[in-house]
Design an enzyme around this catalytic site. Structure first.
Site, PDB file in Angstrom:
ATOM      1  N   ASP A  54       0.806  -1.326  -0.100  1.00 59.16           N
ATOM      2  CA  ASP A  54      -0.051  -0.359  -0.232  1.00 59.16           C
ATOM      3  C   ASP A  54       0.845   1.351   0.195  1.00 59.16           C
ATOM      4  O   ASP A  54       0.076   2.350  -0.427  1.00 59.16           O
ATOM      5  CB  ASP A  54      -0.818  -0.303   1.464  1.00 59.16           C
ATOM      6  CG  ASP A  54      -2.595  -0.893   1.561  1.00 59.16           C
ATOM      7  OD1 ASP A  54      -2.812  -1.424  -0.402  1.00 59.16           O
ATOM      8  OD2 ASP A  54      -2.639  -1.330   2.319  1.00 59.16           O
ATOM      9  N   HIS A  88       6.668  20.676   3.798  1.00 58.45           N
ATOM     10  CA  HIS A  88       4.812  20.929   3.428  1.00 58.45           C
ATOM     11  C   HIS A  88       4.184  19.535   3.846  1.00 58.45           C
ATOM     12  O   HIS A  88       4.719  18.889   3.537  1.00 58.45           O
ATOM     13  CB  HIS A  88       4.918  21.667   2.025  1.00 58.45           C
ATOM     14  CG  HIS A  88       5.465  20.511   0.955  1.00 58.45           C
ATOM     15  ND1 HIS A  88       6.825  20.718   0.942  1.00 58.45           N
ATOM     16  CD2 HIS A  88       4.998  20.701  -0.313  1.00 58.45           C
ATOM     17  CE1 HIS A  88       6.756  20.014  -0.143  1.00 58.45           C
ATOM     18  NE2 HIS A  88       5.956  19.808  -0.867  1.00 58.45           N
ATOM     19  N   ASP A 137       4.363  13.403  -0.110  1.00 59.72           N
ATOM     20  CA  ASP A 137       5.529  12.527   0.191  1.00 59.72           C
ATOM     21  C   ASP A 137       6.386  13.503   0.991  1.00 59.72           C
ATOM     22  O   ASP A 137       8.269  13.937   0.780  1.00 59.72           O
ATOM     23  CB  ASP A 137       5.689  12.556  -1.807  1.00 59.72           C
ATOM     24  CG  ASP A 137       5.972  14.494  -2.113  1.00 59.72           C
ATOM     25  OD1 ASP A 137       4.423  14.676  -1.831  1.00 59.72           O
ATOM     26  OD2 ASP A 137       6.815  14.588  -2.639  1.00 59.72           O
ATOM     27  N   ASP A 152      14.979  21.649  -5.350  1.00 54.77           N
ATOM     28  CA  ASP A 152      13.986  20.433  -5.691  1.00 54.77           C
ATOM     29  C   ASP A 152      14.466  20.094  -7.670  1.00 54.77           C
ATOM     30  O   ASP A 152      14.010  21.557  -8.348  1.00 54.77           O
ATOM     31  CB  ASP A 152      12.567  21.640  -5.881  1.00 54.77           C
ATOM     32  CG  ASP A 152      12.070  20.758  -6.287  1.00 54.77           C
ATOM     33  OD1 ASP A 152      11.874  19.242  -6.934  1.00 54.77           O
ATOM     34  OD2 ASP A 152      10.466  21.871  -6.340  1.00 54.77           O
ATOM     35  N   GLY A 186       3.519  22.075  -9.381  1.00 51.36           N
ATOM     36  CA  GLY A 186       4.170  23.176  -8.001  1.00 51.36           C
ATOM     37  C   GLY A 186       5.493  23.090  -8.147  1.00 51.36           C
ATOM     38  O   GLY A 186       5.434  23.673  -6.967  1.00 51.36           O
ATOM     39  N   HIS A 187       6.067  23.000  -9.331  1.00 49.43           N
ATOM     40  CA  HIS A 187       7.335  23.035  -9.385  1.00 49.43           C
ATOM     41  C   HIS A 187       8.423  23.864 -10.764  1.00 49.43           C
ATOM     42  O   HIS A 187       8.066  23.961 -11.193  1.00 49.43           O
ATOM     43  CB  HIS A 187       8.232  21.316  -9.418  1.00 49.43           C
ATOM     44  CG  HIS A 187       8.021  20.387  -8.343  1.00 49.43           C
ATOM     45  ND1 HIS A 187       8.022  19.919  -7.592  1.00 49.43           N
ATOM     46  CD2 HIS A 187       6.317  19.790  -8.184  1.00 49.43           C
ATOM     47  CE1 HIS A 187       7.690  19.154  -6.735  1.00 49.43           C
ATOM     48  NE2 HIS A 187       6.889  19.256  -7.671  1.00 49.43           N
ATOM     49  N   HIS A 238      14.982  15.779  -4.797  1.00 43.09           N
ATOM     50  CA  HIS A 238      13.919  15.289  -5.266  1.00 43.09           C
ATOM     51  C   HIS A 238      13.847  15.305  -6.293  1.00 43.09           C
ATOM     52  O   HIS A 238      13.785  15.766  -7.910  1.00 43.09           O
ATOM     53  CB  HIS A 238      12.614  16.253  -4.452  1.00 43.09           C
ATOM     54  CG  HIS A 238      12.257  17.055  -3.450  1.00 43.09           C
ATOM     55  ND1 HIS A 238      12.282  18.402  -2.726  1.00 43.09           N
ATOM     56  CD2 HIS A 238      13.083  16.627  -2.473  1.00 43.09           C
ATOM     57  CE1 HIS A 238      12.246  18.161  -1.724  1.00 43.09           C
ATOM     58  NE2 HIS A 238      13.161  17.261  -1.315  1.00 43.09           N
TER      59      HIS A 238
HETATM   60 ZN   LIG Z   1       7.026  16.278  -2.845  1.00 47.62          ZN
HETATM   61 ZN   LIG Z   2       5.572  19.060  -2.450  1.00 45.79          ZN
END
Ligand SMILES: [Zn+2]
Ligand SMILES: [Zn+2]
Length: 553
Positions: free
Chosen positions: A48, A71, A75, A194, A366-367, A389
């Site tokens: 799962d 945040h 993840d 990121d 969002g990146h 990331h």
């Molecule tokens: Zn993330």
């Molecule tokens: Zn995120």
């Protein structure tokens, strides 16, 4: 004695998308940044969730001074329910909405032990052992996202969290560029940034374009507008409410996770709805369709989501029909494309309109794209750089971007999970590797019934079931005879008679070798499953569900 060094150890999220976790260690002080989960790939049958191997942290629990969360996405917070009970009441720092989401998550998983949550507003500094840190605001697809400025004895480390640069964000503050530039001028030892969208050239568009698209849709759709997105995308929900309000549509939130998030975000003030806009689903009856907007989950085509059930005329309250406009306001997570396509097909079949990212600007992610990543590198001007990331190609491309803006190649480290990077104020090198990898979580142990049922059904429909009956003597505790095996939907037992007999023999032999433990349920349970799974797979390339039973005779 060797001079102390700062150790930077990624335990998750480097070389993969998801389950982000990073350790910073200096002498006997450790801080942990993020503790996330990853959803299983399609081939991880029976699994799962996937969380990082956290043994490096757990083995040094005496030294862990705090956990810092950037945040509230899964993840980044999803492994906390598994990590916290193994630590000694370690404080978990986050911004306000993130804290709310962590609380929801811990409650879902019934985690109470070792929980010590602390809300830390951006710009306020906290000392943890030899580390000091503060949050700075970043723009991302969830409000209250933060990056972290970490003060270490060797210099300043900046962790970007997940971020993009949006000059006109829907809610909250934009990424604090001036603070970053100020730190850059002061001198930054290391930037961790990121890499999720390092493949994309240019800039990620502003959320503003989604507001414009939604505005247009709410104004012109002849009937109901049904918007689906991630329940954590609070700012998108806000955009739907704003656009609906403008055209006097009432908004109905459908689905449990969406309803829970909306309630929490309203309470904490991250979502604003004019009075009377949000309605209960039973109030929808009788309203003209062009006065209705719905927000729900299902943007990933999840079979149990409200959208899919609506599309299949299987939802209690809403059936999709001619005149409806459905907006998929999210990009399919890799692996979900076919589910999403199937959902889109069935909505078209019902005679409704569908808008998705290929047809309209109904979603932005969002990146940061390449230009934003370069901007951050230019502002911060770090001495050393580690892309975080992302899968290996994202990290490599981000490393190339860093080189292109003038960071010396030797000062850029493309790390993978478990690598140990050691830094002093002058130098950095990869010094070794610690244990890292996937830890699988089986839903049964965390009460995720919906997922388990679904998974079992999928397994049964694919490869059938094998029931194994093992008789144990009540007095002696010894096995009685050979195990009995009954199958359904697996193989034609007449045709595979020999194989079935062989598997009974194999099982009898294996259990005999168990000695005194042979009649213990836990032993039988795992042995039977392991042995038969392997045997049947070798012979048939199938993985039936294996269900051992023990009867006392
Ligand atoms: Zn993330
Ligand atoms: Zn995120």
């Amino acid at each position: 004695m060797t001079k102390p060094r700062l150790k930077v150890i990624p335990l998750g999220g480097l070389g993969e998308i998801g389950k982000n976790m990073m350790v910073l260690e200096y002498e006997d002080d450790i801080i942990v940044i993020d503790a996330g989960l990853m959803f299983p790939e399609e081939d991880m049958l029976g699994i799962d969730l996937v969380i990082p191997d956290m043994s490096y942290v757990v083995e040094r629990r005496e030294n862990v001074r705090g956990i810092v969360i950037t945040h509230g996405h899964e993840d980044h917070i999803g492994a906390l329910p598994y990590l916290l009970p193994q630590l000694n009441n370690v404080p978990v720092y986050s911004t306000k909405l993130t804290e709310g989401l962590i609380r929801v998550k811990l409650k879902e998983r019934r985690t109470r032990d070792g929980v010590n949550l602390k809300v830390l507003p951006t710009g306020e500094e906290v000392t943890l052992g030899k580390f000091g840190f503060e949050f700075f605001p970043v723009c991302h697809s969830i409000p209250d996202a933060a990056g972290i400025i970490i003060y270490t004895p060797e210099g300043i480390v900046i962790h970007s969290g997940d971020f993009k640069i949006d000059y006109t964000p829907v809610s909250g503050k934009g990424t604090d560029l001036s603070r970053l530039a100020q730190l850059g001028a002061q001198g930054v030892l290391l930037l961790l940034s990121d890499s999720t969208y390092a493949e994309l050239p240019g800039y990620t568009p502003s959320e503003q374009i989604v507001s414009e698209a939604l505005d247009h849709i709410m104004a012109n759709a002849p009937g109901r507008v049904i918007v689906t997105t991630f329940s954590s995308l609070v700012s998108r929900i806000q955009q739907v409410i704003d656009a609906a309000a403008k055209y006097e549509r009432r908004v109905f939130v459908v689905g449990r996770s969406m309803t829970d998030t909306v309630r929490m975000a309203l309470e904490l003030g991250y979502l604003n709805a004019p009075d009377g806009i949000l309605g209960r689903i039973d109030e929808m009856r009788g309203l003209p369709h062009d006065k209705i907007a719905l927000v729900t989950t299902g943007s990933q085509g999840e079979p149990t989501s409200a959208l899919v059930r609506m599309a299949n005329r299987d939802h209690r309250h809403v059936h999709i029909q001619r005149g409806d406009t459905i907006v998929l306001s999210a990009t399919p997570v890799p692996g979900n494309e076919s589910l999403v396509n199937r959902t889109v097909d069935s909505i078209f079949k019902q005679g409704a309109q569908v808008l998705y990212d290929k047809l309209g600007r109904v979603h932005v992610h969002g990146h940061g794209s390449q230009e934003e990543l370069k901007l951050l590198l230019n502002l911060v001007k770090p001495k050393f750089f580690v892309p975080i990331h992302g899968e290996y190609r994202h990290l490599s491309l981000h490393a190339q971007l860093a080189e292109s803006v003038g960071i010396p190649k030797d000062n850029i480290f493309v790390l993978e999970d478990g690598d140990v990077l050691e830094l002093t104020s002058q130098a950095a090198k990869v010094s070794g590797k610690v244990g890292s990898g996937h830890v699988y979580v089986d839903g049964l142990s965390v009460g995720d019934v919906g997922g388990v049922v679904l998974r079992n059904r999928r397994m049964l429909s694919k490869d059938g079931i094998v029931v194994v009956i093992i008789a144990v003597n009540r007095q002696t505790g010894k096995l009685v005879g050979r195990p009995d095996i009954v199958t359904r939907g697996f193989v034609d037992t007449r045709e595979f008679k020999d194989m079935m007999n062989e598997s009974r023999e194999l099982l009898a032999r294996t259990l005999d070798h168990g000695g005194a433990r042979a009649a213990e349920w836990s032993f039988i349970n795992t042995k039977v499953k392991d042995t038969l799974e392997k045997f049947y797979y070798e012979r048939t390339k199938r993985r039936p569900m294996i269900l051992p039973f023990m009867v006392k005779v």
